[in-house]
Design an enzyme around this catalytic site. Structure first.
Site, PDB file in Angstrom:
ATOM      1  N   ARG A   1       0.865  -1.171   0.000  1.00  0.00           N
ATOM      2  CA  ARG A   1       0.000   0.000   0.000  1.00  0.00           C
ATOM      3  C   ARG A   1       0.907   1.228   0.000  1.00  0.00           C
ATOM      4  NH1 ARG A   1      -3.552  -2.577  -1.646  1.00  0.00           N
ATOM      5  NH2 ARG A   1      -5.563  -3.069  -0.692  1.00  0.00           N
TER       6      ARG A   1
ATOM      7  N   ASP B   1       3.908   0.034  -7.360  1.00  0.00           N
ATOM      8  CA  ASP B   1       2.606  -0.248  -7.966  1.00  0.00           C
ATOM      9  C   ASP B   1       1.515   0.487  -7.203  1.00  0.00           C
ATOM     10  OD1 ASP B   1       0.814  -1.731  -9.748  1.00  0.00           O
ATOM     11  OD2 ASP B   1       0.143  -2.710  -7.903  1.00  0.00           O
TER      12      ASP B   1
ATOM     13  N   GLU C   1      -2.376   8.015  -4.328  1.00  0.00           N
ATOM     14  CA  GLU C   1      -2.856   7.487  -5.624  1.00  0.00           C
ATOM     15  C   GLU C   1      -4.322   7.782  -5.902  1.00  0.00           C
ATOM     16  OE1 GLU C   1      -1.989   3.256  -4.820  1.00  0.00           O
ATOM     17  OE2 GLU C   1      -4.125   2.830  -5.063  1.00  0.00           O
TER      18      GLU C   1
ATOM     19  N   HIS D   1      -1.379   0.478  -9.666  1.00  0.00           N
ATOM     20  CA  HIS D   1      -2.113  -0.465  -8.801  1.00  0.00           C
ATOM     21  C   HIS D   1      -2.697  -1.605  -9.651  1.00  0.00           C
ATOM     22  CE1 HIS D   1      -4.152  -0.659  -4.624  1.00  0.00           C
ATOM     23  NE2 HIS D   1      -4.022  -1.873  -5.133  1.00  0.00           N
TER      24      HIS D   1
HETATM   25  P1  NAD Z   1      -1.215 -11.288   4.423  1.00  0.00           P
HETATM   26  O1  NAD Z   1      -2.180 -10.888   5.500  1.00  0.00           O
HETATM   27  O2  NAD Z   1      -1.136 -12.721   4.023  1.00  0.00           O
HETATM   28  O3  NAD Z   1       0.270 -10.806   4.830  1.00  0.00           O
HETATM   29  C1  NAD Z   1       0.532  -9.586   5.460  1.00  0.00           C
HETATM   30  C2  NAD Z   1       1.713  -9.817   6.368  1.00  0.00           C
HETATM   31  O4  NAD Z   1       2.108  -8.559   6.949  1.00  0.00           O
HETATM   32  C3  NAD Z   1       1.398 -10.772   7.548  1.00  0.00           C
HETATM   33  O5  NAD Z   1       2.281 -11.861   7.545  1.00  0.00           O
HETATM   34  C4  NAD Z   1       1.583  -9.901   8.769  1.00  0.00           C
HETATM   35  O6  NAD Z   1       2.078 -10.611   9.898  1.00  0.00           O
HETATM   36  C5  NAD Z   1       2.595  -8.888   8.245  1.00  0.00           C
HETATM   37  N1  NAD Z   1       2.760  -7.738   9.118  1.00  0.00           N
HETATM   38  C6  NAD Z   1       1.886  -7.249  10.043  1.00  0.00           C
HETATM   39  N2  NAD Z   1       2.447  -6.210  10.689  1.00  0.00           N
HETATM   40  C7  NAD Z   1       3.701  -6.056  10.176  1.00  0.00           C
HETATM   41  C8  NAD Z   1       4.766  -5.185  10.461  1.00  0.00           C
HETATM   42  N3  NAD Z   1       4.675  -4.239  11.399  1.00  0.00           N
HETATM   43  N4  NAD Z   1       5.899  -5.313   9.743  1.00  0.00           N
HETATM   44  C9  NAD Z   1       6.030  -6.287   8.799  1.00  0.00           C
HETATM   45  N5  NAD Z   1       5.051  -7.161   8.495  1.00  0.00           N
HETATM   46  C10 NAD Z   1       3.902  -7.038   9.168  1.00  0.00           C
HETATM   47  O7  NAD Z   1      -1.573 -10.362   3.185  1.00  0.00           O
HETATM   48  P2  NAD Z   1      -1.138 -10.581   1.667  1.00  0.00           P
HETATM   49  O8  NAD Z   1      -2.222 -11.279   0.938  1.00  0.00           O
HETATM   50  O9  NAD Z   1       0.239 -11.100   1.614  1.00  0.00           O
HETATM   51  O10 NAD Z   1      -1.170  -9.060   1.165  1.00  0.00           O
HETATM   52  C11 NAD Z   1      -0.269  -8.109   1.687  1.00  0.00           C
HETATM   53  C12 NAD Z   1      -0.714  -6.729   1.280  1.00  0.00           C
HETATM   54  O11 NAD Z   1      -0.550  -6.576  -0.133  1.00  0.00           O
HETATM   55  C13 NAD Z   1      -2.223  -6.451   1.483  1.00  0.00           C
HETATM   56  O12 NAD Z   1      -2.486  -6.054   2.814  1.00  0.00           O
HETATM   57  C14 NAD Z   1      -2.504  -5.372   0.496  1.00  0.00           C
HETATM   58  O13 NAD Z   1      -2.321  -4.126   1.138  1.00  0.00           O
HETATM   59  C15 NAD Z   1      -1.432  -5.556  -0.578  1.00  0.00           C
HETATM   60  N6  NAD Z   1      -2.001  -5.960  -1.871  1.00  0.00           N
HETATM   61  C16 NAD Z   1      -1.695  -5.227  -2.974  1.00  0.00           C
HETATM   62  C17 NAD Z   1      -2.208  -5.587  -4.206  1.00  0.00           C
HETATM   63  C18 NAD Z   1      -1.874  -4.814  -5.460  1.00  0.00           C
HETATM   64  O14 NAD Z   1      -2.559  -4.963  -6.474  1.00  0.00           O
HETATM   65  N7  NAD Z   1      -0.827  -3.995  -5.447  1.00  0.00           N
HETATM   66  C19 NAD Z   1      -3.050  -6.701  -4.311  1.00  0.00           C
HETATM   67  C20 NAD Z   1      -3.321  -7.452  -3.164  1.00  0.00           C
HETATM   68  C21 NAD Z   1      -2.793  -7.076  -1.944  1.00  0.00           C
END
Ligand code: NAD
Length: 328
Positions: free
Chosen positions: A234, A258, A263, A295
């Site tokens: 994000r 991305d 944004e 994105h």
């Molecule tokens: P997920 O919930 O599987 O993984 C998120 C991870 O972040 C978890 O393992 C969690 O423990 C960790 N986390 C929590 N607090 C943290 C901290 N302080 N420091 C480091 N890590 C920490 O989620 P995911 O499916 O892997 O997705 C991750 C993120 O990717 C989503 O939250 C979303 O914001 C983003 N995303 C972006 C797109 C895109 O099109 N660009 C698409 C999907 C998701």
């Protein structure tokens, strides 16, 4: 179930129509984003389906609740755009689509890494001027480089898998380390250690109060000189101004993004007929060592199919008194 789909894009409709063959919901689509102005469209609707563009703050949630809506199916994995406390107070159930395609986002992050490491954009700019010399195009091989993965959930794990295939060393930072990442050979380290040791840093954590601006001026200072930084999580995980300063001072070698902190109003629309005013964004777009995508990391056919199916399944289950993928 009558379902109103906000921020509906033409390319999503066929996926929703196909998925709905299994669920039989009454779907209607509006291209408008959900806001206080458009919240009244929900009259007579049982559930709304929302995208990351939809504003789900306390005021909007109150307007939905006033109109009788008690269920929101997010068609995203992230839910940082929802006031979860307000949703709970108003007894609105919110669900997401947690794992529609972690590999789609991970592959996109890898594409950003490769584009930057091999100076792909610069080479294309040279070619447009009929310049096929290699001056300025010296790349960096990935084999043996240390890759720091911040956030090792579903997408971080998928990214780590691919980078392991390139022969990279894996470093991870996550308050909840993953056994699957450890099994890949990832070494978990403290955040500062990851900054210090990584040749490539890829951000895959969720956005919350602990991760907002986790990449700030202090973090940039601790990075290895010339690091490749990639953000597909994000925008606000990064303090963009601090990263811009890091690029200017050459502490950061290159930056692939991305998602962008500001944004909203820029991504997901065609600006052909009006000018983007955001100076920071325009500067990023001009830099040879910065790659911006809008994105779109999630945007694959497989992901759209899974998003439509799971969103409607979440709604269908709710209609049967069962809740799955609840975030509030
Ligand atoms: P997920 O919930 O599987 O993984 C998120 C991870 O972040 C978890 O393992 C969690 O423990 C960790 N986390 C929590 N607090 C943290 C901290 N302080 N420091 C480091 N890590 C920490 O989620 P995911 O499916 O892997 O997705 C991750 C993120 O990717 C989503 O939250 C979303 O914001 C983003 N995303 C972006 C797109 C895109 O099109 N660009 C698409 C999907 C998701």
């Amino acid at each position: 179930m009558k379902v109103l789909i906000y921020s509906a894009q033409e390319h999503e409709k066929p996926f929703f129509e196909k998925a709905n063959e299994s669920f039989g919901c009454e779907l209607s689509y509006v291209s408008e984003s959900l806001s206080r102005d458009s919240a009244d469209l929900v009259k007579g609707v049982d559930a709304v389906c929302c995208f990351v563009l939809d504003k789900l703050d306390a005021g909007v949630l109150e307007a939905l609740a006033k109109n009788g809506v008690r269920f929101i199916a997010l068609r995203s994995a992230g839910y940082d755009h929802v006031d979860l406390k307000a949703a709970e107070r108003l007894k609105i159930i919110v669900t997401n689509v947690p794992t529609y395609s972690p590999s789609a986002v991970a592959e996109h992050a890898v594409m950003l890494v490769l584009t930057l490491a091999r100076k792909f954009l610069s080479s294309q700019k040279h070619f447009e001027k009929n310049n096929y010399s290699l001056v300025g195009l010296l790349g960096k091989g990935l084999k043996g480089l240390a890759v720091g993965v911040v956030g090792t959930g579903n997408i971080g794990l998928s990214f780590a898998h691919i980078m392991k295939g390139f022969g990279c060393q894996l470093l991870g930072y996550d308050p909840y380390p993953s056994d699957a990442c450890k099994a890949l050979g990832m070494k978990y380290v403290e955040f500062d250690e990851l900054l210090r040791l990584s040749d490539i840093i890829s951000l895959h954590c969720l956005l919350n109060e602990n991760t907002r601006h986790i990449i700030n001026a202090k973090a940039v200072e601790k990075m290895k000189k010339g690091v490749i930084l990639v953000n597909t999580s994000r925008g606000a995980v990064v303090d963009t101004k601090a990263v811009m300063d890091g690029l200017d001072s050459k502490k950061i070698g290159c930056f692939g993004l991305d998602v962008y902190e500001f944004e909203k109003g820029i991504f997901f629309r065609d600006h052909d007929d009006n000018h983007i005013q955001d100076k920071l964004f325009l500067k990023l777009r001009e830099m040879d060592n910065v790659v911006v995508t809008g994105h779109q990391a999630f945007f694959t056919e497989e992901a759209l199919r899974n998003i439509a199916r799971t969103s409607l399944e979440n709604i269908f289950k709710y209609s049967q008194g069962k809740i799955q993928n609840r975030v509030a």
